[in-house]
Design a protein around this motif. Structure first.
Motif, short mmCIF file in Angstrom:
data_model
loop_
_atom_site.label_atom_id
_atom_site.label_comp_id
_atom_site.label_asym_id
_atom_site.label_seq_id
_atom_site.Cartn_x
_atom_site.Cartn_y
_atom_site.Cartn_z
N LEU A 90 -1.49 -19.57 -7.78
CA LEU A 90 -0.82 -18.62 -6.90
C LEU A 90 -1.85 -18.14 -5.89
CD1 LEU A 90 1.29 -16.31 -9.28
CD2 LEU A 90 1.98 -18.41 -8.14
N VAL A 91 -1.64 -18.46 -4.62
CA VAL A 91 -2.56 -18.03 -3.57
C VAL A 91 -1.90 -16.88 -2.83
CG1 VAL A 91 -3.87 -18.72 -1.55
CG2 VAL A 91 -3.48 -20.37 -3.40
N VAL A 92 -2.52 -15.69 -2.91
CA VAL A 92 -1.87 -14.45 -2.50
C VAL A 92 -2.50 -13.88 -1.22
CG1 VAL A 92 -1.27 -12.10 -3.23
CG2 VAL A 92 -1.41 -13.95 -4.93
N TYR A 93 -1.64 -13.38 -0.34
CA TYR A 93 -2.10 -12.60 0.80
C TYR A 93 -1.18 -11.39 0.94
CZ TYR A 93 1.80 -14.59 3.51
OH TYR A 93 3.04 -14.96 3.95
N SER A 94 -1.62 -10.41 1.73
CA SER A 94 -0.81 -9.23 2.00
C SER A 94 -0.16 -9.36 3.36
CB SER A 94 -1.69 -7.97 1.95
OG SER A 94 -0.94 -6.83 2.34
N ILE A 95 1.14 -9.14 3.43
CA ILE A 95 1.85 -9.34 4.70
C ILE A 95 1.43 -8.33 5.76
CG2 ILE A 95 3.85 -10.30 3.48
CD1 ILE A 95 5.32 -7.65 4.30
N ASP A 96 0.77 -7.24 5.35
CA ASP A 96 0.33 -6.24 6.32
C ASP A 96 -1.15 -6.38 6.66
OD1 ASP A 96 -0.71 -5.39 3.89
OD2 ASP A 96 -0.40 -3.26 4.30
N ASN A 97 -1.73 -7.53 6.31
CA ASN A 97 -3.15 -7.75 6.56
C ASN A 97 -3.37 -9.19 7.02
OD1 ASN A 97 -5.96 -8.19 6.41
ND2 ASN A 97 -6.20 -6.73 4.74
N ARG A 98 -3.57 -9.37 8.31
CA ARG A 98 -3.73 -10.72 8.85
C ARG A 98 -4.98 -11.41 8.31
NH1 ARG A 98 -0.13 -14.14 11.41
NH2 ARG A 98 -1.36 -15.95 12.07
N LEU A 99 -6.04 -10.63 8.06
CA LEU A 99 -7.27 -11.21 7.55
C LEU A 99 -7.07 -11.81 6.15
CD1 LEU A 99 -9.97 -8.62 8.71
CD2 LEU A 99 -9.47 -10.87 9.68
N SER A 100 -6.23 -11.17 5.34
CA SER A 100 -5.98 -11.71 4.01
C SER A 100 -5.22 -13.03 4.10
CB SER A 100 -5.19 -10.71 3.16
OG SER A 100 -3.85 -10.59 3.62
N ARG B 234 7.27 -2.52 7.53
CA ARG B 234 7.11 -1.91 8.85
C ARG B 234 5.70 -2.09 9.41
NH1 ARG B 234 7.15 4.63 7.75
NH2 ARG B 234 5.77 4.64 5.91
N TYR B 235 4.74 -2.44 8.54
CA TYR B 235 3.37 -2.68 8.99
C TYR B 235 3.04 -4.18 8.98
CZ TYR B 235 3.05 2.29 7.90
OH TYR B 235 3.26 3.64 7.84
N ARG B 236 4.05 -5.00 8.93
CA ARG B 236 3.85 -6.44 8.79
C ARG B 236 2.99 -7.00 9.93
NH1 ARG B 236 6.47 -11.09 6.62
NH2 ARG B 236 8.12 -9.86 5.60
N GLN B 237 1.99 -7.81 9.55
CA GLN B 237 1.15 -8.53 10.51
C GLN B 237 1.30 -10.04 10.38
OE1 GLN B 237 -2.95 -7.27 10.20
NE2 GLN B 237 -2.48 -5.10 10.48
#
Length: 256
Positions: free
Chosen positions: A96-106, A141-144
């Motif tokens: 599972l490769v995870v990122y945060s939708i509100d963090n473009r760097l992740s 609402r903070y989606r990047q």
């Protein structure tokens, strides 16, 4: 038995325990919510704070498509990205490769993991399934990172794609982990023609992209990381009622 001492199997029954096992590795940059997703899956609860330097391995007995399986989850703690990654590359049955939708760097950071995994496995037979997972859907609402961005990246690497919220939705988190088990099981059975074909009729989650053809996961033995420890949690998703987890074993977490 301590983590790293037992040998995994290709979804065949383990003679001494009578259940198949599946090793799932959770990857991603710090702050993407890997630990929150892991603990949500294990306990149905959300954590707000945890030690990002701890790397733990947990075990839970699950029922996936009416079949029991022991799911071992490695919650990784890479400080510098996928540099010292051999400890999990040959251990995993699914990633599972995870990122945060509100963090473009992740999101950009998870691409390094996808490249590392595919580079490691593309020359190998069998292949290990990968799921790209956008976390923190409650932060819409903070989606990047758009859904189309996530779907495009998943298509590029031939993996499944989901978006979930570890904060809000246990069932979606559970189904992602179960989907990882199903994919590993399918690939294991494709490489074993004597076994009956395993077919899942479950509907996909939101933003699911088509998976490319995979080969079955690779199964090898792994020396235990110095910080890893094994915690066993009985699942309530079997027919019997689940016992309350011993939260003190999840050291470093604040559970709410």
């Amino acid at each position: 038995m301590m983590f790293g001492k037992s040998r995994t199997c290709n979804f065949a029954a383990v003679p001494e325990r009578g259940q198949p096992e599946c090793n799932v590795v959770v990857l991603g940059v710090m702050g993407s919510g890997k630990s929150a997703l892991t603990v949500k899956f294990l306990t149905k609860r959300f954590i707000s704070e945890y030690d990002p330097n701890l790397e733990d391995t947990y075990s839970t007995e699950e029922i996936v498509d009416q079949q029991p399986v022991v799911v071992k989850v490695m919650d990784t703690a890479d400080q510098d990205g996928p540099v010292n990654c051999e400890r999990y590359l040959t251990w995993a049955n699914a990633f599972l490769v995870v990122y945060s939708i509100d963090n473009r760097l992740s999101f950009e950071g998870c691409q390094q993991y996808l490249q590392t995994i595919t580079l490691h496995t593309k020359a190998l037979q069998p292949y290990t399934p990968i799921i790209l997972l956008g976390n923190k859907l409650d932060m819409e609402r903070y989606r990047q990172v758009s859904q189309s961005d996530g779907s495009a990246l998943a298509s590029r690497f031939g993996c499944l794609f989901f978006e979930v919220s570890a904060c809000l939705d246990f069932l979606s988190v559970q189904r992602v982990f179960h989907e990882a088990v199903k994919e590993a099981r399918r690939e294991g059975e494709r490489s074993s023609p004597l076994r009956p074909l395993y077919i899942s009729e479950d509907k996909p989650l939101v933003s699911l992209s088509s998976a490319a053809s995979f080969a079955s996961p690779r199964y090898t033995e792994l020396p235990a990381p110095t910080t890893a420890k094994l915690v066993t949690v009985k699942s309530s998703r079997a027919q019997s009622k689940r016992r309350a987890p011993t939260l003190t074993l999840l050291k470093g977490f604040k559970i709410f």
